[in-house]
Design a protein around this motif. Structure first.
Motif, PDB file in Angstrom:
ATOM      1  N   THR A  17      43.849 -24.527 -47.354  1.00  9.78           N
ATOM      2  CA  THR A  17      44.440 -24.557 -45.949  1.00  9.78           C
ATOM      3  C   THR A  17      43.730 -25.943 -45.284  1.00  9.78           C
ATOM      4  O   THR A  17      44.771 -26.346 -44.448  1.00  9.78           O
ATOM      5  CB  THR A  17      44.030 -23.197 -45.073  1.00  9.78           C
ATOM      6  OG1 THR A  17      44.592 -21.928 -45.769  1.00  9.78           O
ATOM      7  CG2 THR A  17      44.396 -23.376 -43.736  1.00  9.78           C
ATOM      8  N   VAL A  18      42.709 -26.060 -45.533  1.00 11.00           N
ATOM      9  CA  VAL A  18      42.276 -27.425 -44.998  1.00 11.00           C
ATOM     10  C   VAL A  18      42.953 -28.489 -45.432  1.00 11.00           C
ATOM     11  O   VAL A  18      43.175 -29.650 -44.630  1.00 11.00           O
ATOM     12  CB  VAL A  18      40.646 -27.498 -45.377  1.00 11.00           C
ATOM     13  CG1 VAL A  18      40.136 -29.006 -45.160  1.00 11.00           C
ATOM     14  CG2 VAL A  18      39.732 -26.386 -45.122  1.00 11.00           C
ATOM     15  N   TRP A  19      43.374 -28.719 -46.678  1.00 11.50           N
ATOM     16  CA  TRP A  19      43.991 -29.733 -47.161  1.00 11.50           C
ATOM     17  C   TRP A  19      45.564 -29.749 -46.599  1.00 11.50           C
ATOM     18  O   TRP A  19      46.182 -30.683 -46.247  1.00 11.50           O
ATOM     19  CB  TRP A  19      44.251 -29.778 -48.726  1.00 11.50           C
ATOM     20  CG  TRP A  19      43.055 -30.334 -49.292  1.00 11.50           C
ATOM     21  CD1 TRP A  19      41.954 -29.829 -49.997  1.00 11.50           C
ATOM     22  CD2 TRP A  19      42.405 -31.477 -49.256  1.00 11.50           C
ATOM     23  NE1 TRP A  19      41.170 -30.094 -50.452  1.00 11.50           N
ATOM     24  CE2 TRP A  19      40.996 -31.714 -49.853  1.00 11.50           C
ATOM     25  CE3 TRP A  19      42.878 -32.550 -48.484  1.00 11.50           C
ATOM     26  CZ2 TRP A  19      40.606 -32.653 -50.011  1.00 11.50           C
ATOM     27  CZ3 TRP A  19      41.702 -33.746 -48.383  1.00 11.50           C
ATOM     28  CH2 TRP A  19      40.741 -33.738 -49.121  1.00 11.50           C
ATOM     29  N   ASP A  20      46.155 -28.483 -46.360  1.00 11.48           N
ATOM     30  CA  ASP A  20      47.563 -28.417 -45.715  1.00 11.48           C
ATOM     31  C   ASP A  20      47.272 -28.936 -44.394  1.00 11.48           C
ATOM     32  O   ASP A  20      48.428 -29.509 -43.778  1.00 11.48           O
ATOM     33  CB  ASP A  20      47.962 -27.054 -45.666  1.00 11.48           C
ATOM     34  CG  ASP A  20      48.448 -26.387 -47.175  1.00 11.48           C
ATOM     35  OD1 ASP A  20      48.464 -27.230 -47.833  1.00 11.48           O
ATOM     36  OD2 ASP A  20      48.323 -25.203 -47.358  1.00 11.48           O
ATOM     37  N   LEU A  22      45.396 -31.176 -43.078  1.00  7.91           N
ATOM     38  CA  LEU A  22      44.961 -32.525 -43.159  1.00  7.91           C
ATOM     39  C   LEU A  22      46.364 -33.092 -43.516  1.00  7.91           C
ATOM     40  O   LEU A  22      46.549 -34.124 -43.178  1.00  7.91           O
ATOM     41  CB  LEU A  22      43.728 -32.770 -43.998  1.00  7.91           C
ATOM     42  CG  LEU A  22      42.481 -32.472 -43.739  1.00  7.91           C
ATOM     43  CD1 LEU A  22      41.509 -32.736 -44.648  1.00  7.91           C
ATOM     44  CD2 LEU A  22      42.005 -33.123 -42.376  1.00  7.91           C
ATOM     45  N   ASP A  23      47.150 -32.535 -44.302  1.00  9.68           N
ATOM     46  CA  ASP A  23      48.432 -33.080 -44.784  1.00  9.68           C
ATOM     47  C   ASP A  23      49.400 -33.115 -43.584  1.00  9.68           C
ATOM     48  O   ASP A  23      50.183 -34.200 -43.171  1.00  9.68           O
ATOM     49  CB  ASP A  23      49.137 -32.439 -45.839  1.00  9.68           C
ATOM     50  CG  ASP A  23      48.446 -32.635 -47.127  1.00  9.68           C
ATOM     51  OD1 ASP A  23      47.756 -33.695 -47.483  1.00  9.68           O
ATOM     52  OD2 ASP A  23      48.785 -31.901 -48.116  1.00  9.68           O
ATOM     53  N   ALA A  24      49.388 -32.198 -42.818  1.00 13.28           N
ATOM     54  CA  ALA A  24      50.162 -32.232 -41.381  1.00 13.28           C
ATOM     55  C   ALA A  24      49.499 -33.320 -40.532  1.00 13.28           C
ATOM     56  O   ALA A  24      50.420 -34.124 -39.901  1.00 13.28           O
ATOM     57  CB  ALA A  24      50.020 -30.633 -40.675  1.00 13.28           C
ATOM     58  N   ALA A  25      48.177 -33.354 -40.408  1.00 15.21           N
ATOM     59  CA  ALA A  25      47.614 -34.312 -39.449  1.00 15.21           C
ATOM     60  C   ALA A  25      48.056 -35.800 -39.924  1.00 15.21           C
ATOM     61  O   ALA A  25      47.979 -36.692 -39.116  1.00 15.21           O
ATOM     62  CB  ALA A  25      46.121 -34.143 -39.754  1.00 15.21           C
ATOM     63  N   GLY A  26      48.057 -36.015 -41.179  1.00 14.45           N
ATOM     64  CA  GLY A  26      48.175 -37.307 -41.671  1.00 14.45           C
ATOM     65  C   GLY A  26      49.903 -37.846 -41.647  1.00 14.45           C
ATOM     66  O   GLY A  26      49.792 -38.942 -41.560  1.00 14.45           O
ATOM     67  N   THR A  27      50.679 -36.553 -41.565  1.00 13.21           N
ATOM     68  CA  THR A  27      51.965 -36.990 -41.258  1.00 13.21           C
ATOM     69  C   THR A  27      52.090 -37.561 -39.662  1.00 13.21           C
ATOM     70  O   THR A  27      52.731 -38.215 -39.289  1.00 13.21           O
ATOM     71  CB  THR A  27      52.792 -35.779 -41.648  1.00 13.21           C
ATOM     72  OG1 THR A  27      52.667 -35.425 -42.939  1.00 13.21           O
ATOM     73  CG2 THR A  27      54.495 -36.053 -41.346  1.00 13.21           C
ATOM     74  N   ASP A  28      51.631 -36.767 -38.819  1.00 11.81           N
ATOM     75  CA  ASP A  28      51.535 -36.863 -37.262  1.00 11.81           C
ATOM     76  C   ASP A  28      50.215 -36.793 -37.016  1.00 11.81           C
ATOM     77  O   ASP A  28      49.970 -35.697 -36.390  1.00 11.81           O
ATOM     78  CB  ASP A  28      52.637 -35.991 -36.932  1.00 11.81           C
ATOM     79  CG  ASP A  28      52.809 -36.283 -35.388  1.00 11.81           C
ATOM     80  OD1 ASP A  28      52.150 -37.374 -34.764  1.00 11.81           O
ATOM     81  OD2 ASP A  28      53.410 -35.528 -34.431  1.00 11.81           O
ATOM     82  N   LEU A  53      40.006 -20.986 -38.973  1.00 12.66           N
ATOM     83  CA  LEU A  53      39.591 -22.177 -39.503  1.00 12.66           C
ATOM     84  C   LEU A  53      39.986 -23.341 -38.614  1.00 12.66           C
ATOM     85  O   LEU A  53      41.153 -23.392 -37.787  1.00 12.66           O
ATOM     86  CB  LEU A  53      40.463 -22.854 -40.693  1.00 12.66           C
ATOM     87  CG  LEU A  53      40.282 -24.189 -41.270  1.00 12.66           C
ATOM     88  CD1 LEU A  53      38.836 -24.505 -42.053  1.00 12.66           C
ATOM     89  CD2 LEU A  53      41.515 -24.420 -42.334  1.00 12.66           C
ATOM     90  N   SER A  54      38.787 -24.306 -38.320  1.00  8.87           N
ATOM     91  CA  SER A  54      39.130 -25.407 -37.212  1.00  8.87           C
ATOM     92  C   SER A  54      38.433 -26.644 -37.927  1.00  8.87           C
ATOM     93  O   SER A  54      37.441 -26.840 -38.901  1.00  8.87           O
ATOM     94  CB  SER A  54      38.538 -25.035 -35.910  1.00  8.87           C
ATOM     95  OG  SER A  54      37.132 -25.263 -36.169  1.00  8.87           O
TER      96      SER A  54
END
Length: 75
Positions: A17-20, A22-28, A53-54
């Motif tokens: 979930t952390v990586w998911d 961060l993937d979303a954050a990396g996109t936008d 999770l935060s």
């Protein structure tokens, strides 16, 4: 404790979930709107949360990178 060491202690499903997130954050990187709008210099520090999770991360625009500042999992 550095965020990378915290990541190593989390259960596998939480790490995924952390990586998911961060993937979303990396996109936008500015897509998560939790920040103090009155602090124009602080807009690059973001807080993203999903369930228990935060993540707090810093957007380094000139280098096009994210730096994870803090990971909290209430599990």
């Amino acid at each position: 404790m550095p965020a990378a060491k915290v990541l190593d202690t989390l259960p596998e499903h939480v790490e995924d979930t952390v990586w998911d997130v961060l993937d979303a954050a990396g996109t936008d990187p500015w897509g998560f709107r939790q920040w103090n709008a009155d602090d124009p210099e602080g807009e690059d520090v973001r807080y993203a949360s999903v369930g228990q999770l935060s993540l707090t991360y810093w957007v380094n625009g000139p280098l096009c990178r994210l730096t994870v500042v803090n990971i909290v999992w209430l599990g």
